[in-house]
Design a protein around this motif. Structure first.
Motif, PDB file in Angstrom:
ATOM      1  N   ARG A  93       0.838  -1.197   0.000  1.00 47.76           N
ATOM      2  CA  ARG A  93       0.000   0.000   0.000  1.00 47.76           C
ATOM      3  C   ARG A  93       0.876   1.251   0.000  1.00 47.76           C
ATOM      4  N   VAL A  98      -3.105   4.433   2.867  1.00 45.69           N
ATOM      5  CA  VAL A  98      -3.231   4.075   4.290  1.00 45.69           C
ATOM      6  C   VAL A  98      -3.174   5.308   5.190  1.00 45.69           C
ATOM      7  N   GLN A 101      -4.996   5.077   8.588  1.00 47.07           N
ATOM      8  CA  GLN A 101      -4.274   4.242   9.543  1.00 47.07           C
ATOM      9  C   GLN A 101      -3.014   4.941  10.046  1.00 47.07           C
ATOM     10  N   GLN A 126      -0.886  -4.732   3.521  1.00 46.66           N
ATOM     11  CA  GLN A 126      -2.222  -5.147   3.931  1.00 46.66           C
ATOM     12  C   GLN A 126      -2.291  -6.671   3.939  1.00 46.66           C
ATOM     13  N   GLU A 129      -7.711  -7.779   7.241  1.00 46.36           N
ATOM     14  CA  GLU A 129      -8.178  -6.533   7.850  1.00 46.36           C
ATOM     15  C   GLU A 129      -7.052  -5.720   8.482  1.00 46.36           C
ATOM     16  N   THR A 131      -3.344  -3.732   8.710  1.00 42.39           N
ATOM     17  CA  THR A 131      -2.349  -2.959   7.981  1.00 42.39           C
ATOM     18  C   THR A 131      -1.129  -2.775   8.872  1.00 42.39           C
TER      19      THR A 131
END
Length: 254
Positions: A93, A98, A101, A126, A129, A131
């Motif tokens: 990612r 992200v 997050q 990822q 669910e 990260t």
């Protein structure tokens, strides 16, 4: 046996590493651990559930107990969600992808609450669910495992953001390896620095399971369900650099 020897004197004779001098990199990591504890990272120790911790390098004997308090308490239910949705192959990612997050990670207590931008994210992967992030947070680089957009399963400080490691070509080091939780919610992680020519890192558990780590911006990282991160040499790190492949037990990594 000399009766004048104290218990510590007797134990020192049995220490297999008593004549080994830590490398400059190991001293730097050890000093960083102590500084994080003195800065107040240890305040969350009383809230921590049972877990195991393995610290790499010669400084482990002296600093293992200190390093073990560098991680905040798990959020109830988050570990179970992360483990249930875990995949052996990560999806890379970007910082933009992200950003929620990263902002939640930055707002946490570890290394002090800050704000985050996409450019602060050095590595993001990822798995289901969850990260996993390695990002700059003020003057520190931290690791966070986030569930969904903002539930923090765990986070910890790694090194100062100004620290520059010079690794030989085709090699990696080990910054931290640990396991958390119990039973079906137990999980492990492993994080280190990678030389610029390292293109991939795999982790093979002694059970035979193989998982792929993420490699980006001079870092490599992975997490997985199970206890191996808290056990001595229960896995093998496989490093790919060009056409060369090398294998290492964690204890063999600097």
């Amino acid at each position: 046996m000399d009766e004048r020897m104290t218990d510590l004197d007797r134990l020192a004779v049995l220490d297999p590493a008593r004549d080994r001098e830590p490398t400059p990199m190991e001293w730097a990591r050890a000093e960083a651990f102590v500084e994080r504890v003195l800065d107040g990272t240890a305040e969350s120790a009383a809230r921590l559930p049972a877990r195991r911790w393995l610290v790499a390098g010669a400084a482990a004997t002296a600093l293992g107990a200190i390093a073990a308090v560098a991680v905040p308490a798990l959020v109830p239910g988050s570990a179970e969600r992360a483990v249930a949705s875990w995949t052996a192959e990560p999806t890379s990612r970007t910082g933009e992808q992200v950003l929620p997050q990263a902002r939640a990670c930055a707002a946490g207590d570890v290394a002090g609450a800050t704000t985050a931008t996409a450019s602060d994210v050095l590595l993001a992967e990822q798995r289901g669910e969850a990260t996993l992030l390695i990002q700059r947070k003020g003057g520190t680089i931290v690791e966070c495992l986030m569930i969904g957009d903002g539930d923090r399963a765990a986070s910890m400080s790694l090194i100062e953001s100004t620290y520059v490691a010079t690794l030989p070509a085709g090699t990696v080091n080990l910054e931290t390896m640990s396991s958390y939780g119990d039973g079906d919610s137990q999980w492990s992680n492993i994080v280190g620095l990678a030389a610029p020519d390292v293109t991939a890192v795999d982790v093979r558990l002694d059970s035979g399971a193989l998982l792929h780590a993420s490699v980006k911006a001079g870092w490599w990282a992975a997490w997985w369900p199970g206890p191996e991160g808290g056990e001595a040499d229960a896995l093998t790190v496989i490093v790919h650099a060009g056409g060369r492949i090398t294998t290492h037990r964690p204890s063999q990594l600097p």
